[in-house]
Enzyme design. Structure first.
Site, PDB file in Angstrom:
ATOM      1  N   ALA A 160       0.853  -1.188   0.000  1.00 31.43           N
ATOM      2  CA  ALA A 160       0.000   0.000   0.000  1.00 31.43           C
ATOM      3  C   ALA A 160       0.890   1.240   0.000  1.00 31.43           C
ATOM      4  CB  ALA A 160      -0.886   0.019   1.237  1.00 31.43           C
ATOM      5  N   MET A 161       0.248   2.409  -0.187  1.00 30.93           N
ATOM      6  CA  MET A 161       1.021   3.650  -0.285  1.00 30.93           C
ATOM      7  C   MET A 161       0.293   4.784   0.423  1.00 30.93           C
ATOM      8  SD  MET A 161       3.683   5.202  -1.369  1.00 30.93           S
ATOM      9  CE  MET A 161       3.897   6.917  -0.911  1.00 30.93           C
ATOM     10  N   HIS A 220      -0.552   1.155   9.367  1.00 30.14           N
ATOM     11  CA  HIS A 220       0.754   1.640   8.922  1.00 30.14           C
ATOM     12  C   HIS A 220       0.606   2.852   8.003  1.00 30.14           C
ATOM     13  CE1 HIS A 220       5.043   1.033   7.730  1.00 30.14           C
ATOM     14  NE2 HIS A 220       4.617   1.569   6.599  1.00 30.14           N
ATOM     15  N   GLU A 221      -0.221   2.736   6.985  1.00 27.19           N
ATOM     16  CA  GLU A 221      -0.347   3.848   6.031  1.00 27.19           C
ATOM     17  C   GLU A 221      -0.976   5.068   6.706  1.00 27.19           C
ATOM     18  OE1 GLU A 221       1.413   3.220   3.598  1.00 27.19           O
ATOM     19  OE2 GLU A 221       1.376   1.042   3.689  1.00 27.19           O
TER      20      GLU A 221
END
Ligand code: B3K
Ligand code: ZN
Length: 890
Positions: free
Chosen positions: A264-265, A299-300
């Site tokens: 993911a980003m 996290h993202e």
């Protein structure tokens, strides 16, 4: 050569840019074949800079027009750059029009198409594949973005920040205009144009502000978004509660895409995710998938502060955001898990993956410090070292300043650096400065060697009990082997959390000589020298040391404990991590003895008895029991050996598992019966733990049955496979059949495929299960090779490619390392094939050979030959070239 071999970039060469870009207005006319990008940038000279030509990054672009202050200006194109030799004096406006081709973008970096929509991925250097820019993280600009596209094909148009305007245009097109008020580096830019639907949730945060959360997916996937949304809400609440970091945008979006190079980003306000980390339904996702989604969503989201609000000055500082954010997501998952044991289970899982991925990396050809000194291709440095070891470095800081001290340090970090692009030094300094008098502040320059030195330090412990004086002296030595390109190592600051147990398992008070009496039974020793001595007094009997509790530092511990000591720790250590570790060590000692002597492994009653006690224990959690009863992986066993024959390692581990299955037969039957979970599905740690133990029991029972020529348990497993109410149980049953080499697996596999035909993530599992099944007589390898030709297989989808190629080459040593070298041929063919269109993915897969030099013959020579064959090609990407070149430098 493709674009010529890129030169290494060096950390020491960092210089601030000659120009800044303060704001940028982008207009996209989206078309899969030829997208037109118009960019208007406010350029400011860096007062401290030298001026001179303005060099903008650009890759695979076609420039149409360049205007400076509205006038055309001459420019030239150099390799990867657009150069304006004579920009106007002072500050100026630069307008560029260029085209790019999303449909041809098979690298999935920049602007690309997937499933009929447009998506972007800009980290690390993808923005330059969209338009010309100063594509470096220290250039932060305010973005205003207008998207124009066909309304029927792309009804949803998204970018970072807030939607300021939208409407219809001629010719069936429409537009949307977005403005992001926060200056950001180009790697955080994102756009999405696609036919999607959203799950929405309005929330009010502690500070009383309202926010809109959205999870965007394809129409048919909406019923799989609840868990991602819940995870996002939990992340927002957690970051505010634990670190006082609120959501700073009115709208926060997650978009799922099926073609994505990584997980993911964290694009500002518009996170783009691999579908794997968004979509979950009990029928299609396992407990591990649910846990993965929670941690990646967290996290993202956490990057919004650690990464986006404060970003990296240059890519050498990557761990500034990644190590810290991994630490934060690990803490989040622990806090979410509830009980103390569930926390320990999460810690064990994190350490397990560190040892599985990062330790080999630190010992292999790609070894590098948490803050690397040089790279050829930055995408090669999104590694377990930068991420997971980086997180351990942050965790050690927390250990040295305490949990509250760490929270104070974080506050100071934001006070000092919010809105800036900074370095790992700035972070460490803030944590230390907020905690004067702490062990971290005292040792900071030495502590920072964790950022600079590659390699896994080895801590050797020797204890000596002196009955007459009732003292126990512990000698702790540290040493780190040279790594690729770094011969000299200085001593580290190593926090060793520890306790002492009496032989009947009682914790002892820990009083060092010259200290007042204490009742504390756990403390942290801080090693600084190559050798340190600690003398404990008032020690009534010879203790068993329990060192490196909760894995307080990313080191290898050699404590010379005998079986009798390890059995005490396994039965009594109040630290759940070390309790698990003692069990692993007991297993490892037996496995290593068998591998080294090449004698058949024969389990002793002491070991099987201890394992039975854990399995039958009245109070331990099922999840914890599952971890203890699972022997160390083949990869981990191999890491302990000087020279590795993967077939021998496999044989020893298989023998251990079979003997555990046989010796504990009745116990496994009990475990299966006692851990069935009824009622509606929940991914919570307690039911997930019960499912994990029941599935392990089922695999053991099938294995034992096969060995006895009995098919009863296989029939039961097949029945479970057919009736399972959730994917964890269905996959567990299928795995039990595969792992016991049952013929019923051949019935179950086509059935599984039929059931989930068209569900890409489940079909990925179908490939991965077959490619990672325990090898016997080369059948798994043959099957994997045949699967390359399956109509559902394609290398072009990264998840699918990984499900087969990475599972076989990276996760299944015995199927991959073959005496006839066919595995290496398979590897080299796939790497070369992939590299032609997706270098990032190719390079990841290339890295399964990192540890080739440790292999025994005939594997070693054959592996080297395969790597050399790849390296000999003249058309490699820089990504793969860097990996194979370094591999051959060993
Ligand atoms: N920052 C991204 C990773 C980008 C990888 C570029 N090759 C995801 C993450 O770590 O959160
Ligand atoms: Zn990250």
């Amino acid at each position: 050569m493709r674009e010529g071999i890129a030169q290494a970039v060096r950390r020491a060469d960092y210089a601030a840019p000659a120009y800044w870009i303060r704001s940028v207005e982008l207009t996209f006319d989206l078309d899969p074949v030829r997208t037109i990008v118009a960019s208007r940038m406010a350029i400011v000279r860096n007062a401290a800079g030298a001026g001179g030509p303005l060099r903008l990054h650009g890759e695979d672009l076609e420039p149409l027009r360049v205007l400076a202050n509205g006038q055309s200006v001459s420019f030239r194109s150099e390799a990867g750059e657009l150069v304006i030799d004579n920009p106007p004096e002072g500050d100026f406006t630069l307008e560029i029009r260029n085209t790019c081709s999303p449909e041809k973008n098979t690298q999935l970096s920049g602007l690309y198409t997937s499933g009929g929509g447009f998506f972007t991925q800009c980290e690390a250097e993808g923005f330059r594949r969209i338009t010309y820019f100063l594509d470096r993280p220290d250039v932060m600009a305010v973005y205003t973005v207008t998207l124009r596209a066909s309304k029927s094909r792309y009804p949803v148009l998204l970018s970072n920040g807030n939607l300021v305007e939208q409407g219809d245009l001629d010719n069936g097109r429409h537009f949307a205009k977005w403005h992001d008020p926060f200056p950001k580096p180009s790697y955080l830019f994102a756009l999405v144009a696609a036919n999607l639907v959203a799950r929405e949730q309005h929330i009010r945060t502690r500070s009383g502000k309202n926010h809109l959360l959205q999870v965007w997916v394809r129409r048919g996937d909406l019923d799989k978004t609840e868990h991602a949304m819940n995870s996002l809400i939990a992340s927002v609440v957690w970051d505010e509660a634990r670190f006082k970091l609120p959501l700073d945008l009115d709208r926060f979006m997650i978009v799922a895409v099926g073609d994505f190079n990584m997980g993911a980003m964290e694009n500002k306000g518009l996170n783009i995710f691999n579908t794997k980390y968004v979509l979950a339904h009990p029928a299609t996702a396992t407990d591990d998938d649910y846990a993965g989604i929670e941690s990646v969503v967290g996290h993202e989201y956490f990057h919004n502060w650690t990464g986006n609000r404060i970003t990296c000055r240059d890519w050498f500082q990557l761990s500034l955001k990644e190590g810290l954010t991994v630490f934060r997501d690990q803490e989040f998952s622990q806090d979410m898990s509830g009980s103390a044991t569930a926390r320990a289970v999460k810690r064990i899982a994190d350490v397990h993956s560190l040892r599985e991925m990062q330790f080999p990396e630190d010992a292999g050809t790609m070894a590098h410090p948490v803050r690397p000194d040089a790279y050829v291709e930055i995408n090669n440095f999104y590694t377990a070292t930068v991420y997971e070891k980086g997180a351990e470095v942050v965790r050690m800081m927390q250990t040295l300043v305490g949990r509250d001290g760490f929270a104070k340090g974080m506050s100071l970090y934001f006070e000092r650096h919010d809105g800036q692009a900074v370095t790992c030094d700035d972070f460490a300094q803030a944590i230390a400065d907020a905690n004067p008098g702490s062990e971290l502040a005292r040792t900071l320059p030495q502590f920072k060697r964790w950022y600079a030195q590659a390699g896994t330090p080895r801590v050797t412990a020797r204890g000596r009990y002196d009955a007459p004086t009732r003292t126990y002296t512990l000698a702790l030595d540290q040493h780190c082997q040279p790594t690729h390109g770094q011969a000299e190592k200085q001593p580290y600051v190593i926090p060793v959390a520890m306790g002492l147990l009496s032989r009947d398992g009682q914790p002892m008070a820990l009083r060092l000589e010259d200290e007042p009496p204490t009742t504390a039974t756990e403390r942290v020793l801080v090693l600084e020298e190559a050798r340190s001595f600690y003398t404990f007094v008032d020690v009534d009997s010879e203790p068993v040391p329990s060192l490196l509790r909760h894995f307080s530092a990313p080191v290898t511990l050699v404590d010379g404990l005998h079986d009798a000591d390890l059995l005490v720790l396994l039965a009594h250590d109040p630290d759940a991590f070390n309790r698990w570790e003692a069990g692993q060590r007991l297993a490892l000692n037996r496995l290593l003895a068998a591998v080294r002597s090449d004698a058949p492994l024969q389990l002793d009653a002491a070991f099987t008895g201890a394992m039975r006690e854990v399995l039958r224990h009245p109070t331990l959690d099922a999840a914890f029991k599952t971890l203890v009863l699972t022997p160390p992986s083949e990869t981990y066993i191999a890491e302990q050996l000087e020279s590795v024959d993967p077939q021998r390692v496999h044989a020893a581990r298989e023998a251990m598992v079979l003997q555990l299955a046989q010796a504990l037969h009745a116990d496994w039957e009990w475990a299966w019966d006692a851990h069935q979970v009824g009622g509606p599905y929940s991914p919570a740690p307690e039911p997930a733990g019960r499912r994990a133990l029941a599935n392990l029991a089922l695999a053991m029972l099938c294995l034992d049955a096969t060995a006895r020529g009995d098919v009863l348990w296989q029939g039961r497993a097949y029945q479970r496979f057919k009736d399972a109410a959730n994917m964890t149980d269905r996959e567990g049953a299928l795995w039990a059949l595969l792992a016991s080499h049952s013929e019923m697996a051949d019935l179950a596999l086509p059935r599984f495929h039929d059931l989930f035909r068209g569900d890409a993530l489940v079909i990925d599992k179908w490939f991965a299960l077959q490619a990672s099944a325990p090898e016997r007589d080369g059948r798994v390898f043959a099957r994997a090779k045949a699967l390359l030709k399956h109509p559902d297989f394609t290398l072009h989808n990264p998840n699918r490619a990984r499900s087969l190629v990475r599972s076989l080459c990276g996760d299944n040593p015995a199927a991959f390392h073959r005496a006839d070298a066919a595995g290496y041929v398979f590897w080299s063919e796939r790497v070369i094939e992939l590299d032609a269109f997706n270098p990032q993915l190719a390079s990841r897969i290339a890295r399964v050979m990192d540890r080739w030099a440790q292999l025994a013959e005939p594997y070693r020579s054959a592996a080297r030959e395969a790597i050399a064959r790849v390296a000999a090609r003249t058309d490699l990407s820089n990504d793969v070239r860097e990996v194979v070149t370094r591999a051959l430098e060993t």
